[in-house]
Design an enzyme around this catalytic site. Structure first.
Site, short mmCIF file in Angstrom:
data_model
loop_
_atom_site.label_atom_id
_atom_site.label_comp_id
_atom_site.label_asym_id
_atom_site.label_seq_id
_atom_site.Cartn_x
_atom_site.Cartn_y
_atom_site.Cartn_z
N GLU A 39 -0.03 1.13 1.77
CA GLU A 39 0.32 2.29 2.58
C GLU A 39 -0.46 2.25 4.03
O GLU A 39 -0.04 3.07 4.84
CB GLU A 39 0.64 3.48 1.92
CG GLU A 39 1.86 3.24 0.91
CD GLU A 39 1.27 2.61 -0.56
OE1 GLU A 39 0.30 2.12 -0.78
OE2 GLU A 39 2.15 2.72 -1.46
N PHE B 122 4.19 12.23 -13.44
CA PHE B 122 3.89 11.00 -13.12
C PHE B 122 4.00 10.52 -11.68
O PHE B 122 4.86 10.97 -10.86
CB PHE B 122 4.83 9.97 -13.81
CG PHE B 122 4.41 8.42 -13.35
CD1 PHE B 122 3.12 8.03 -13.68
CD2 PHE B 122 5.25 7.61 -12.68
CE1 PHE B 122 2.81 6.45 -13.30
CE2 PHE B 122 5.05 6.37 -12.34
CZ PHE B 122 3.66 5.69 -12.67
N GLN B 123 2.95 10.12 -11.11
CA GLN B 123 2.86 9.88 -9.35
C GLN B 123 2.98 11.16 -8.71
O GLN B 123 3.59 11.09 -7.77
CB GLN B 123 3.78 8.73 -9.00
CG GLN B 123 3.44 7.26 -9.56
CD GLN B 123 3.73 6.35 -9.02
OE1 GLN B 123 5.01 6.44 -8.50
NE2 GLN B 123 3.15 5.11 -8.68
N LYS C 207 12.49 14.08 -5.20
CA LYS C 207 13.45 13.20 -5.52
C LYS C 207 14.83 13.83 -5.65
O LYS C 207 16.11 13.22 -5.25
CB LYS C 207 13.19 12.21 -6.82
CG LYS C 207 13.98 11.04 -6.65
CD LYS C 207 13.60 10.36 -7.92
CE LYS C 207 14.33 8.89 -7.95
NZ LYS C 207 13.74 8.14 -9.19
N MET D 37 -22.46 -3.37 13.95
CA MET D 37 -23.04 -2.04 14.57
C MET D 37 -24.04 -1.24 13.46
O MET D 37 -25.02 -0.78 13.77
CB MET D 37 -21.93 -1.13 14.61
CG MET D 37 -22.14 0.16 15.59
SD MET D 37 -22.77 -0.68 17.30
CE MET D 37 -21.38 -0.57 18.10
#
Lengths: 186, 584
Positions: free
Chosen positions: B52, B114-115, B164, B482
């Site tokens: 993502e 969940f999630q 949802k 760097m």
């Protein structure tokens, strides 16, 4: 000492100059923030202060216009004049913020806070507490044979003074609302 | 007329009404209804990413290459938390992004389902605004408002969290033109008195400099055109931040190069010595200012910015002008022309003489080699061999990024995408995919370092799947260059964890992903390798083995003012020896 012989201090290994050159010029300002009453709006305002390292000395919030979905957040904050300007600009760009007023800068304002003070004692101390409460125009809102709960309305410094006087007389507990403020006149 | 439909259908409908043609995303349990709707339509292309974070950087690349908002679709919990780095990157660089995230059903919120993650809580400080939509009837309005907020005023990322059950439920859909105009309308026109005061100073200035930033590009192509008109007719030198490269053409005579920590000598000295600084859409970032107390000590400073909190945040300015860069520049030009387009020509001539003197220092000089490819040389050859192409450049973060900014030249806005404010390693590869989605025929090159590139290399799978012929130009020094440079200069040459051990074989990696790769190590083979990369019709990884210990100069060490730049190794050596005795 660093290899490039940089000036010592917080900035020697950082691009940021972390030393505050104006720490001695801090002012207290009361800000009124009119916001859309949507979920999370208070978290946004508080998150701005904590995330950017600004101070909150006092905070009150309540809905003031139910049909218009407006809430009013009153924040007492401290900072240099530059920081105060920055705080107002940062508040102003939060999407659900409608207006930001600096009541300290915009002219005279009335500031009030309500405090509840539970004082326990008997005999002379109890009489003395009641006498001082009268001087402060406190209301007795709860009483037992051994205790009072006083309600005091006034400026924060008046509430500070009342607490200081009550402490040796048996102050057990106190609750303060934080400052609510409005500009004077029309 | 509003129409009744499910929340999931509304999402697709709203995207269509907002003119979205591409969505970058990754499915999961909490967004399945939306993916079901995506399956059943052909107007919007969904780019399946591999992580993502990659989706958000792709959307950023897409947004910066087109000027349109980039759109991301992710699931709840880890889908949303993986988007956080990209959101923060877009916030710091003012990139318009709309992230749609799934959420557990409203009745499960707060149960550690969940999630489940508190997505609006987590993303509140890294978005311009975010919303949790609990009512399907509010969904369309919220999405349209999200696009409005992301693209209006100072652009930025927004997130809309959609449980949802809200996706499954039906409600009324409203198109954007059915909604009342939004309350959020930042001021675009500048104060005319301040603009007139600025014009007076433009007429008198002896040593002016235009200090331009990403705000010029965000304001749109017309703002770049107005900047060119002002700079060219007034004959003022133009410098730019990393974010603003391309707003003013690098090939134009008034261009004096990028400024800042690794900016050009002439640009930084012009900033230090000017008597009128006109900041156009930049924000006095710490990479630009160096030591605040000694920043451009003798100049009158004007600042044009659409964000009131940018003005007087770091540097106190004399003429703040709140407004859109394009609108303000138009008014500046109108007022200036109406008064006869005057400048202090005699003084300007002397100022340019001084600048030419600084230019003669040739601050980008480096010692080339016949045996090892110098990273600067690789970029010079890339510049020469891609000139004339319809070219877009993305970068990762580090030395290669600064060299790319120094050695690649941009004549148009929206051609250069780099992570400036947040400095996100792993930005460039996914960003290049987003750019290529927007411009399928263009030559899109990600200038990368080996360490940064590995951070989101999984997106090569996306490149292959969507046949995006992006070129990964990896300047491989087997170091975190760097970090290594700072350790050399500031930490007594103790190279703590700054080498890339166990690097993959990039050529085999390319093959493993199903694309093509090549390695080049001899300077004599470099041109052919670059040409082969350009000519190849498909994603390509070019592993350029470069000098391992090259330092990026010029450099203003942190906490130093503009006029105390290090121009090369010679400037650092004395300091390092003296310090070595104390430290090591």
């Amino acid at each position: 000492m660093s290899a490039l012989n940089l000036q010592q201090g917080a900035s020697s290994h950082s691009a940021y100059d972390l030393r505050d050159p104006h720490a001695d010029r801090e002012e207290s300002h009361t800000l009124a923030v009119l916001v859309e009453n949507e979920p999370g709006v208070l978290a946004r305002v508080i998150g701005l202060f904590s995330g950017r390292g600004y101070n909150i000395d006092s905070l009150t919030v309540a809905e003031v216009d139910h049909t218009g979905h407006r809430s009013r957040i009153t924040v007492v904050t401290r900072g240099t004049p530059e920081v105060i300007v920055q705080i107002k600009a940062q508040l102003g760009r939060i999407v659900p913020v409608h207006e930001v007023h600096d009541l300290t800068a915009e002219g005279a304002a009335v500031e009030r806070e309500l405090g509840l003070f539970k004082v326990r004692g008997n005999g002379d101390k109890r009489v003395e507490a009641l006498r001082i409460a009268e001087i402060f125009r406190a209301n007795v809102v709860d009483s037992t044979l051994e205790s009072f709960v006083f309600e005091v309305v006034g400026t924060p410094s008046k509430l500070d003074a009342f607490a200081d006087l009550m402490r040796p007389l048996g102050l057990m507990d106190l609750a303060r609302t934080g400052v609510a403020a409005l500009s004077r006149g029309t | 007329m509003s129409r009744e439909m499910t929340g999931a259908r509304m999402v697709v409908e709203a995207l269509r009404d907002q003119g979205v043609d591409t969505v970058f995303g990754y499915p999961g349990g909490a967004v399945l209804p939306i993916y079901d709707e995506i399956f059943q339509q052909n107007d919007i292309t969904h780019v399946l990413v591999r992580h993502e974070q990659g989706a958000v950087h792709m959307a950023e690349g897409y947004a910066r290459a087109t000027g349109k908002p980039g759109v991301v679709l992710v699931t709840s919990g880890p889908g949303a938390t993986n988007a956080v780095t990209g959101l923060t990157d877009a916030l710091l660089d003012s990139i318009p992004i709309v992230v749609l995230s799934g959420q557990v059903p409203t009745f499960m919120i707060g149960t550690d389902g969940f999630q489940e993650a508190d997505t609006v809580g987590i993303t509140r400080p890294c978005t311009k605004h975010n919303w949790l939509v609990k009512d399907t009837n509010k969904l369309a309005e919220t999405i349209h408002k999200g696009f409005h907020v992301a693209t209006t005023g100072r652009p930025g990322p927004v997130l809309i969290d959609i449980p949802k059950d809200v996706q499954f439920a039906t409600g009324q859909y409203f198109s954007p033109d059915e909604l009342a105009s939004d309350r959020y309308q930042p001021i675009r026109k500048g104060d005319i008195q301040a603009i007139t005061r600025l014009v007076e100073l433009i007429e008198q200035a002896e040593r002016p400099v235009l200090y331009t930033g990403g705000g010029v590009i965000n304001s749109g192509p017309h703002a770049s055109a107005l900047l060119r008109e002002l700079a060219d007719t007034a004959g003022f030198p133009v410098t730019s931040t990393l974010m603003g490269l391309g707003a003013y053409p690098a090939s134009a005579p008034n261009w004096i190069g990028m400024l800042g920590m690794h900016g050009l000598y002439e640009a930084n000295l012009a900033m230090h010595g000017c008597d009128l600084m006109i900041n156009i859409g930049a924000r006095f970032d710490d990479r630009i200012t160096g030591r605040i107390a000694d920043f451009s000590p003798n100049s009158i400073k004007a600042h044009i910015d659409i964000d009131p909190s940018s003005i007087n945040k770091v540097i106190q300015v004399d003429i703040p002008i709140l407004g859109d860069v394009g609108e303000v520049l138009k008014d500046v030009l109108d007022v200036w022309k109406s008064r006869g387009s005057k400048t202090n020509k005699a003084a300007l001539g002397k100022w340019w003489e001084q600048i030419e003197g600084w230019k003669a220092k040739n601050c980008l000089f480096y010692r080339n080699s016949e045996t090892i490819i110098k990273p600067q040389y690789a970029l010079q050859r890339l510049e020469a061999l891609t000139k004339g192409h319809d070219r877009y450049i993305t970068t990762e973060v580090g030395q290669h990024q600064m060299w790319a900014a120094q050695f690649l030249h941009f004549d148009e806005p929206n051609r250069w995408m780099t992570s400036g404010g947040l400095g996100t390693m792993g930005y460039g590869l996914p960003a290049s995919l987003g750019v290529q989605m927007a411009h399928p025929e263009a030559l899109v090159i990600n200038v990368a370092g080996d360490a940064s590139w590995l951070m989101n290399m999984q997106e090569m799978g996306t490149a292959v799947q969507f046949r995006l012929p992006v070129k990964q130009f990896i300047l491989n020094n087997e170091r975190l260059g760097m970090v290594r440079q700072w350790q050399q200069l500031l930490h007594g040459e103790r190279y703590s964890q700054s080498w890339s051990d166990s690097l993959p074989d990039f050529v085999k990696l390319a093959e493993a992903f199903g694309c093509k790769g090549a390695q080049v190590r001899d300077p004599r083979d470099l041109d052919a390798a670059i040409q082969e990369m350009i000519a190849y019709d498909g994603p390509y990884i070019l592993d350029v083995l470069v000098e391992k210990h090259e330092n990026c100069f010029p450099m203003i060490p942190s906490g130093k003012p503009h006029n105390e730049m290090l121009l090369g190794e010679a400037d650092t050596q004395g300091a390092i020896k003296a310090d070595g005795a104390v430290l090591v």
